[in-house]
Design a protein around this motif. Structure first.
Motif, mmCIF file in Angstrom:
data_model
loop_
_atom_site.group_PDB
_atom_site.id
_atom_site.type_symbol
_atom_site.label_atom_id
_atom_site.label_comp_id
_atom_site.label_asym_id
_atom_site.label_seq_id
_atom_site.Cartn_x
_atom_site.Cartn_y
_atom_site.Cartn_z
ATOM 1 N N ILE A 78 0.904 -1.204 0.022
ATOM 2 C CA ILE A 78 -0.023 -0.066 -0.037
ATOM 3 C C ILE A 78 0.878 1.367 0.041
ATOM 4 C CG2 ILE A 78 -1.459 1.339 1.457
ATOM 5 C CD1 ILE A 78 -2.627 -1.491 2.423
ATOM 6 N N ASN A 79 1.871 1.183 0.589
ATOM 7 C CA ASN A 79 2.798 2.237 0.941
ATOM 8 C C ASN A 79 3.324 2.570 -0.461
ATOM 9 O OD1 ASN A 79 2.227 2.694 3.507
ATOM 10 N ND2 ASN A 79 3.897 1.714 4.407
ATOM 11 N N ALA A 80 4.016 1.631 -1.055
ATOM 12 C CA ALA A 80 4.625 1.686 -2.349
ATOM 13 C C ALA A 80 3.743 2.173 -3.268
ATOM 14 C CB ALA A 80 5.113 0.396 -2.843
ATOM 15 N N LEU A 81 2.470 1.879 -3.403
ATOM 16 C CA LEU A 81 1.478 2.307 -4.130
ATOM 17 C C LEU A 81 1.040 3.808 -4.173
ATOM 18 C CD1 LEU A 81 -0.803 1.833 -6.674
ATOM 19 C CD2 LEU A 81 -2.234 1.084 -4.644
ATOM 20 N N VAL A 82 0.895 4.107 -2.961
ATOM 21 C CA VAL A 82 0.462 5.502 -2.437
ATOM 22 C C VAL A 82 1.612 6.473 -2.896
ATOM 23 C CG1 VAL A 82 -0.315 7.311 -0.887
ATOM 24 C CG2 VAL A 82 -1.359 4.874 -1.046
ATOM 25 N N ALA A 83 2.760 6.258 -2.635
ATOM 26 C CA ALA A 83 3.993 6.961 -2.601
ATOM 27 C C ALA A 83 4.471 7.136 -4.190
ATOM 28 C CB ALA A 83 5.233 6.477 -2.125
ATOM 29 N N THR A 84 4.117 6.291 -5.035
ATOM 30 C CA THR A 84 4.443 6.264 -6.254
ATOM 31 C C THR A 84 3.219 6.781 -7.133
ATOM 32 O OG1 THR A 84 5.880 4.279 -5.952
ATOM 33 C CG2 THR A 84 5.254 4.903 -8.374
ATOM 34 N N GLU A 85 1.908 6.440 -6.806
ATOM 35 C CA GLU A 85 0.936 6.876 -7.851
ATOM 36 C C GLU A 85 0.068 7.989 -7.459
ATOM 37 O OE1 GLU A 85 0.125 5.394 -10.883
ATOM 38 O OE2 GLU A 85 2.015 4.365 -10.630
ATOM 39 N N ASP A 86 0.316 8.434 -6.013
ATOM 40 C CA ASP A 86 -0.887 9.279 -5.462
ATOM 41 C C ASP A 86 -0.576 9.809 -4.163
ATOM 42 O OD1 ASP A 86 -3.098 11.151 -5.012
ATOM 43 O OD2 ASP A 86 -4.492 9.589 -5.391
ATOM 44 N N ALA A 87 0.547 10.448 -4.057
ATOM 45 C CA ALA A 87 1.067 10.813 -2.744
ATOM 46 C C ALA A 87 0.193 11.374 -1.608
ATOM 47 C CB ALA A 87 2.295 11.481 -2.662
ATOM 48 N N ARG A 88 -0.718 12.120 -2.312
ATOM 49 C CA ARG A 88 -2.034 12.864 -1.491
ATOM 50 C C ARG A 88 -3.079 11.984 -1.433
ATOM 51 N NH1 ARG A 88 -2.751 17.906 -0.591
ATOM 52 N NH2 ARG A 88 -4.340 17.990 -2.072
ATOM 53 N N PHE A 89 -3.335 10.787 -1.577
ATOM 54 C CA PHE A 89 -4.438 10.069 -1.679
ATOM 55 C C PHE A 89 -5.623 10.122 -0.454
ATOM 56 C CE2 PHE A 89 -6.592 5.732 -0.697
ATOM 57 C CZ PHE A 89 -7.356 5.729 -1.701
ATOM 58 N N PHE A 90 -4.848 10.094 0.636
ATOM 59 C CA PHE A 90 -5.778 10.101 2.001
ATOM 60 C C PHE A 90 -6.178 11.664 2.103
ATOM 61 C CE2 PHE A 90 -3.063 6.270 2.561
ATOM 62 C CZ PHE A 90 -3.782 5.165 2.724
ATOM 63 N N GLU A 91 -5.815 12.721 1.420
ATOM 64 C CA GLU A 91 -6.137 14.036 1.695
ATOM 65 C C GLU A 91 -7.105 14.655 0.570
ATOM 66 O OE1 GLU A 91 -2.490 16.229 1.705
ATOM 67 O OE2 GLU A 91 -1.390 14.642 2.440
ATOM 68 N N HIS A 92 -7.182 14.139 -0.615
ATOM 69 C CA HIS A 92 -8.107 14.587 -1.602
ATOM 70 C C HIS A 92 -9.454 13.783 -1.556
ATOM 71 C CE1 HIS A 92 -7.387 11.274 -4.271
ATOM 72 N NE2 HIS A 92 -6.202 11.447 -4.199
ATOM 73 N N GLY A 93 -10.413 14.327 -2.148
ATOM 74 C CA GLY A 93 -11.785 13.771 -2.184
ATOM 75 C C GLY A 93 -11.980 12.878 -3.619
ATOM 76 N N GLY A 94 -11.052 12.822 -4.366
ATOM 77 C CA GLY A 94 -10.950 11.769 -5.510
ATOM 78 C C GLY A 94 -10.323 12.496 -6.843
#
Length: 766
Positions: A86-102
């Motif tokens: 999960i960390n690898a995916l978020v760091a590489t594809e969408d670093a602000r994933f947990f902050e935005h609304g889509g």
């Protein structure tokens, strides 16, 4: 302000144009939102997402053999996702994933100014994981000039709805279960199994980084094709993880130092483990599913409903069987080609070649155009192109004509191998041919060939059941039967026409003349009836030659008949489906062994037949199992070779395993050049030998390889206590002419005399 606008026509036009453009934008967005460019899934539909799922085929111990799918997808639960993935995916594809609304407005703003205005290609993308999920779920359509804009807006609407319905963890799970990886693989579990042969939860940090890395461009970063590119991309993922605080500098550097190591497994229809078996299984399961309904009253679909098929196949045993076939057929093929030299039928026999050409689509096309056979052959021989041609060691790539290709495939021998658990009929290994990608015909499920001497044990079993004693002696002398047919013997048997052998020796040495005499004394109808009791369903010809195996049977029929010898006389039907479940583990169908209720012969005769076939291995036609291959297992068996060396057979039996091997050419007119190469002991037996060597080396199979047959009872030992052979006395030799062959009618009178003697407790010595 209003007065100013009224007094300034230029300002008035500017505001009007701006308002018009804004209205157009709203209308354009509204047309997309309300489905003018295609219906956008509603929140309800999104909350009931169900993607096509691959059906899994499992071996007896739960190992994954293969899959049936349109898209190779195998969903898993969130708790099966390792944190570093999960960390690898978020760091590489969408670093602000947990902050935005889509939709990440900040990223979009950066992309707009840097990429579009400043032409900075290093600015990155503005697509979020949720937007990518929307694209993965529903794909993109071609809307012409405005296609990219329409698709992006549709995805943004879907993304916002997904964010309203699902939690961040659920979106991550949906994404990883649907995202496309290399080699037409969809979902993290399928990718993990394909590239590393392990479940997602078992992925190491480096392996997770490899899989995440290929998401940027699945083909370009395919680790199977471009390992160095993939490794460099993996390192980028590791650097991103360190950048965003998911890894320390030390752990990142340690991970980068590790080699990229794959454990790649094909799950395609043509490749991977047990492809012939999987194709037959597909046909059977499809028929079964046609009789079942899901909770919505619809029939199940093997390609999209994510079913689980539990089979009887043993994963390692299947591997060993395929390796054994490849090892021996590679060597045998070379000897086969060398034996023919320049006079090979696949090169010189125009009838054989033309028949093969006539089975092709290109022949039918050219024939419909009015071309003659000679013209078609010439046309096919003229057009050369680069093509892949099968060979054992590697696939050849060379320039060849269509006719060259047809001749090339005509020369290949093929094989069938089946291993069955005799107590239940459970299929443990199934090899339908030498290579499914190039030879689709399955010699286990589709082929019937003359079985040669492997039919003789059935003849001898019928003889014992009819009252003929194992110590009855029969002359090797040739006899002429109806239609002038005179069976003869190979090797030295028959050189001395005054010699007589008992049943054990006659069977172990596979003496043809005696086998036919035993059949005639037993009665053809009785032999056929015995075969039926042992599970043979094919209609057998009522002719003397069936004693030598002129009947055409399948490997499954032969295996079923032989299971009776190690299952208390009761034949068991080969089967391979234990049960079928849906993706949630609910039972859809279950299957039980089908074993005959009554024995096909007596226990005494069963023990006699085991002892007789044991002699085949220890001192008869299969003794090379001991001398050449060094097998010390307790084995019984029977070799088989058909007329003109068309087919080679070997049946190998252990107390807990029955195997049947066939080797030959798919074209009946192309036999082995000589008996030395084509006899069952040379063409088929080595496959069993190589298979057994592998089983012996694997102690997990000790319960099969280390078992022994029970010592025959005292009654059986007494019945079989006799010399293996006798020779006619002086006066009989004096008044007989060995050069004059007896007719079958004369032989029948001897049979009656022998029966009369046995009724009074004497043994027939003739």
């Amino acid at each position: 302000m209003i007065e100013r606008i009224k007094k300034s026509p230029k300002l008035k036009w500017t505001i009007g144009i701006g308002a018009g453009l804004l209205a157009l934008i709203f209308l354009f967005y509204g047309s997309i939102y309300f489905g003018l460019f295609g219906t956008i899934p509603s929140s309800k539909e999104l909350s009931e997402l169900k993607q096509n799922e691959a059906t899994q085929i499992l071996a007896s111990n739960g190992e994954l053999i293969g899959k049936y799918y349109i898209f190779d997808r195998q969903p898993i639960n969130f708790d099966q996702l390792p944190e570093h993935l999960i960390n690898a995916l978020v760091a590489t594809e969408d670093a602000r994933f947990f902050e935005h609304g889509g939709i990440d407005s900040r990223s979009l703003f950066r992309v707009f100014f840097k990429s579009i205005l400043l032409q900075d290609k290093s600015s990155g993308g503005g697509s979020t994981l949720t937007l990518q999920l929307a694209k993965n779920l529903y794909g993109r359509k071609n809307y012409g000039y405005f296609g990219i804009v329409v698709n992006k807006l549709q995805e943004s609407i879907i993304a916002q709805r997904l964010e309203d319905i699902y939690t961040k963890n659920e979106i991550l799970l949906l994404y990883l279960n649907t995202v496309p990886f290399s080699d037409n693989t969809f979902g993290i579990e399928s990718a993990s199994m394909k590239f590393f042969d392990k479940h997602t939860r078992e992925l190491s940090l480096e392996e997770a980084a490899v899989l995440v890395g290929m998401l940027k461009a699945s083909h370009y970063f395919n680790p199977r094709i471009f390992p160095e590119r993939s490794r460099l991309r993996r390192d980028v993922v590791l650097v991103q993880m360190e950048k965003y605080g998911y890894l320390t500098e030390e752990k990142m550097q340690q991970a980068k130092q590790k080699d990229l190591v794959l454990d790649y497994h094909f799950y395609s229809h043509d490749q991977g483990l047990a492809p012939y078996f999987r194709e037959q299984l597909r046909k059977d399961v499809t028929s079964i599913l046609d009789t079942l309904k899901n909770k919505n009253g619809e029939t199940f679909n093997i390609y999209r409903d994510g079913l689980i098929i539990h089979t009887s196949l043993d994963y390692k045993m299947q591997e060993y069987a395929e390796e054994a076939v490849q090892e021996h057929l590679n060597t045998l093929q070379q000897a086969h080609e060398k034996s023919y030299g320049k006079n090979a039928p696949w090169e010189k026999n125009k009838e054989v070649i033309l028949d093969a050409v006539k089975r092709t689509a290109v022949y039918k096309k050219l024939n419909n155009q009015g071309l003659s056979d000679d013209e078609i052959l010439k046309r096919l021989d003229e057009e050369n192109r680069e093509m892949e041609l099968f060979n054992y060691k590697k696939i050849e790539v060379r320039n060849a004509s269509s006719l060259d290709s047809i001749k090339h495939y005509l020369k290949f021998l093929n094989a069938g191998f089946l291993a069955v658990e005799p107590s239940t009929g459970a299929v443990k290994a199934w090899v339908g041919g030498v290579n499914y990608e190039y030879f689709k015909y399955d010699h286990v499920s589709q082929s019937k060939r003359q079985v040669g001497s492997t039919f003789k044990p059935i003849v001898y079993t019928a003889a014992l059941e009819s009252g003929i004693e194992p110590c009855s002696y029969f002359s090797v002398g040739e006899v002429t039967y109806e239609d002038g047919w005179t069976p003869s013997n190979s090797g030295s048997f028959g050189d001395d026409p005054y010699m007589n052998y008992n049943l054990k020796t006659a069977l172990s040495q596979s003496i043809n003349t005696i086998a036919v005499k035993v059949l005639m004394e037993t009665g053809i109808s009785n032999v056929i009836s015995q075969a039926q009791k042992m599970g043979i369903e094919t209609q057998l010809p009522k002719v003397p030659s069936i004693a030598l195996g002129t009947a055409e049977l399948s490997l499954k029929e032969l295996a079923k008949a032989y299971t009776s010898y190690v299952n208390g006389g009761k034949p068991s039907t080969p089967y391979y489906i234990h049960k079928i479940e849906d993706g949630e583990g609910n039972l859809l169908a279950a299957f039980k062994p089908e074993v005959a209720k009554t024995p096909a012969f007596s226990e005494v005769n069963r023990e006699i037949m085991i002892d007789m076939m044991k002699a085949t291995v220890n001192e008869g036609t299969a003794q090379r199992l001991r001398s050449t291959y060094g097998l010390k297992n307790d084995i019984v068996g029977k070799t088989g070779t058909t007329q003109s060396n068309k087919d080679g057979w070997f049946v190998g039996i252990l107390p807990k395993l029955v195997t049947v091997t066939w080797v030959g050419s798919d074209d009946h007119r192309i036999g082995f050049r000589n008996t030395g190469i084509g006899q069952g002991a040379n063409s088929a037996l080595p496959v069993f030998a190589h298979f057994m060597q592998r089983l012996n080396a694997d102690n997990t199979f000790d319960d099969i390889t280390a078992t022994s047959f029970k010592t025959p009872s005292a009654e059986v030992l007494e019945i079989m206590d006799c010399e293996s052979k006798t020779r006619d006395g002086f006066f009989k030799r004096l008044f007989s002419n060995p050069d004059k062959k007896e007719r079958a009618e004369e032989d029948k009178s001897k049979q009656k005399k022998g029966l009369f003697k046995r009724l009074f407790g004497k043994k027939d010595k003739n």
